[in-house]
Design an enzyme around this catalytic site. Structure first.
Site, PDB file in Angstrom:
ATOM      1  N   HIS A  80      11.483  -5.673 -10.342  1.00  0.00           N
ATOM      2  CA  HIS A  80      11.459  -4.802  -9.169  1.00  0.00           C
ATOM      3  C   HIS A  80      12.711  -3.929  -9.050  1.00  0.00           C
ATOM      4  CE1 HIS A  80       8.071  -7.188  -8.253  1.00  0.00           C
ATOM      5  NE2 HIS A  80       8.671  -8.140  -7.590  1.00  0.00           N
TER       6      HIS A  80
ATOM      7  N   ASP B 204       3.366  -4.224 -11.127  1.00  0.00           N
ATOM      8  CA  ASP B 204       4.536  -4.555 -10.330  1.00  0.00           C
ATOM      9  C   ASP B 204       4.202  -4.039  -8.933  1.00  0.00           C
ATOM     10  OD1 ASP B 204       6.916  -4.594  -8.916  1.00  0.00           O
ATOM     11  OD2 ASP B 204       8.155  -4.132 -10.645  1.00  0.00           O
ATOM     12  N   HIS B 205       3.849  -4.951  -8.025  1.00  0.00           N
ATOM     13  CA  HIS B 205       3.292  -4.488  -6.746  1.00  0.00           C
ATOM     14  C   HIS B 205       4.270  -3.628  -5.958  1.00  0.00           C
ATOM     15  CE1 HIS B 205       5.313  -8.260  -5.565  1.00  0.00           C
ATOM     16  NE2 HIS B 205       5.479  -7.685  -4.399  1.00  0.00           N
TER      17      HIS B 205
END
Length: 501
Positions: free
Chosen positions: A240, A177-178
């Protein structure tokens, strides 16, 4: 610095993600000495590329980072290409032979990192062949990095996870999950646990509400086809936003280790109230942008975007309220919102503290601004804390004052690219900034109820003009609780006549 010995295999090496994120991130690690002589990269995809063509693509993708041409050339020489059909067993035999050759050439010690930068429906097929064709040898570490979306609901996510866990242990699966690689996301834990001033009041006695905003000024661009299958709820809230929420809400870990942090995040997510469908309809709002303008620039509505169905009910905006049923957070709403084509790009957290119980200065209590801790995640990074102070001059009028530290990370260049940090974490076996299956599973359980409620109760989507902060219903959601959004970027544009009120 100890350089990493490893053989990377990137499935989907011809794709946009590889060119925009993976190759530049690997080059940054190379420039820093984390990668040196004992690494190699196999790029695989359907296209009939050659080693030389892949190296040209790699060199082109790192053009803005090159300071020394010979260094870039040496880096690119570590890349090899294998045309590959993920469903063809014979191609895995060829892949294994190339891997064995590179292991010997670069002395990678049997360490392998597999990056699946392609559609999730192929994940199970790929890992099954890695085992059946004995590409996994057990000699060194063997780790798997996978991109979202991790399933489209709980059932599909569980099926996918079962396929992966048949081959890789959970500790070797890195669900990327960047956002978790961003500097200020990682700083959330530092703000809380390194500052007694905050952790001592990080509870429902002092905090009135928490607001999380993930705003994008762009539309769906050329991703209309993908976005039609996703929407804002699944694209942003399920991963996110809930990841950030869990960091804000979790209990202090007993030690600062990846296992302890993940355990506390899972506990926090499990404490989030799982709504009935009726409660979900009351607590969450779906919206879709229509044509709008800002500062004279015109924008089309979502239904006019390429590859979008003309009668699409896909939400480009999602807003809602989560409640956490535990001792620390009982009664504190966590408001979340995310959307495309909002006023401006910005990701931030606003922690709104309770008002003073007594107004000593004879001000109208309602005019005293609340203390708000803001954590800026992008495009600027930093913190601010709003406090009330005396206005300069005669009398004793109270006015808000902001204590602020912010900088533009892109301008200063002092925050490593998120993918660079996450790839290095994977090489080191550090899983703190990756999603655990327990987190993914609970997130889908929460989101599935909301999605089901929306699907079973079809009604007109709330609409908002492009480049505004969402539909009026998102403001009304907080107003009925006697609250309002702390971040109102539209006011700046309205005051200057650049946006209609």
């Amino acid at each position: 610095m100890n350089e990493k010995a490893v053989l990377f295999t990137i499935f989907g090496a011809t794709g946009d993600l590889a060119k925009r994120k993976l190759y530049p991130s690997l080059f940054r690690l190379y420039k820093k000495g984390e990668l040196a002589e004992h690494f190699a990269v196999i790029g695989t995809a359907r296209r009939p590329w050659t080693n030389e063509f892949l190296r040209e693509v790699v060199t082109s993708s790192i053009q803005d980072l090159i300071e020394d041409e010979s260094q870039a050339e040496n880096f690119a020489s570590h890349f090899y290409y294998q045309s590959h059909d993920v469903e063809d067993t014979s191609h895995y035999v060829t892949l294994k032979n190339l891997g064995e050759e590179l292991k010997a050439k670069y002395n990678t010690l049997g360490n392998q990192l597999f990056y699946l930068a392609m559609a999730p429906q192929f994940f199970g097929t790929i890992v099954g062949h890695l085992r059946s064709e004995e590409i996994l040898t057990g000699e060194g570490f063997e780790r798997l990095i996978i991109e979202k979306p991790f399933g489209s609901d709980y059932e599909s996510a569980k099926k996918l996870n079962d396929e992966l866990s048949c081959v890789f242990d959970e500790e070797n699966i890195f669900r990327i999950d960047h956002y978790l690689g961003k500097e200020m996301i990682q700083n959330v834990t530092a703000v809380r646990f390194a500052n007694h001033i905050f952790e001592s009041i990080w509870n429902n006695k002092y905090i009135d509400n928490v607001q999380i905003t993930f705003a994008e000024s762009i539309g769906v661009e050329d991703r209309g086809g993908y976005y039609e299958t996703s929407g804002a709820l699944k694209d942003m809230v399920q991963n996110h936003i809930l990841q950030v929420l869990s960091l804000l809400a979790m209990e202090p870990p007993t030690t600062f280790s990846d296992e302890e942090i993940r355990n506390e995040k899972v506990k926090a997510l499990k404490a989030i109230r799982k709504y009935t469908e009726e409660e979900a309809l009351d607590s969450f709002i779906a919206g879709q942008y229509v044509a709008g303008s800002i500062d004279g620039e015109e924008f089309v509505g979502y239904l006019e975007e390429p590859n979008v169905a003309k009668n699409s009910r896909t939400e480009t905006f999602a807003c809602g309220k989560f409640m956490i049923d535990n001792f620390r957070w009982s009664g504190v709403p966590f408001y979340v919102r995310t959307g495309k084509r909002m006023v401006e790009k910005g990701t931030r957290i606003n922690v709104v503290f309770k008002q003073m119980p007594v107004d000593l200065f004879n001000n109208n209590q309602n005019t005293l601004a609340p203390n708000i801790l803001t954590i800026y995640i992008q495009p600027t990074e930093g913190f601010s804390l709003s406090v009330n102070g005396k206005e300069i001059g005669q009398g004793f009028t109270i006015e808000p004052i902001k204590l602020s530290y912010r900088h533009n990370s892109a301008f200063l260049g002092n925050s490593p690219e998120a993918y660079e940090k996450l790839i290095l974490d994977a090489l080191n076996g550090e899983r703190t900034n990756f999603s655990d299956w327990g987190e993914v599973a609970r997130s889908w359980e929460l989101i599935d109820v909301i999605r089901s409620a929306w699907d079973k109760n079809p009604k007109e989507l709330a609409t908002y003009k492009a480049r505004t902060m969402g539909p009026k219903e998102s403001y009304e959601l907080l107003e009925k609780d006697g609250r309002s959004w702390a971040w109102k970027p539209e006011e700046w544009y309205i005051e200057r006549g650049m946006l209609e009120e």
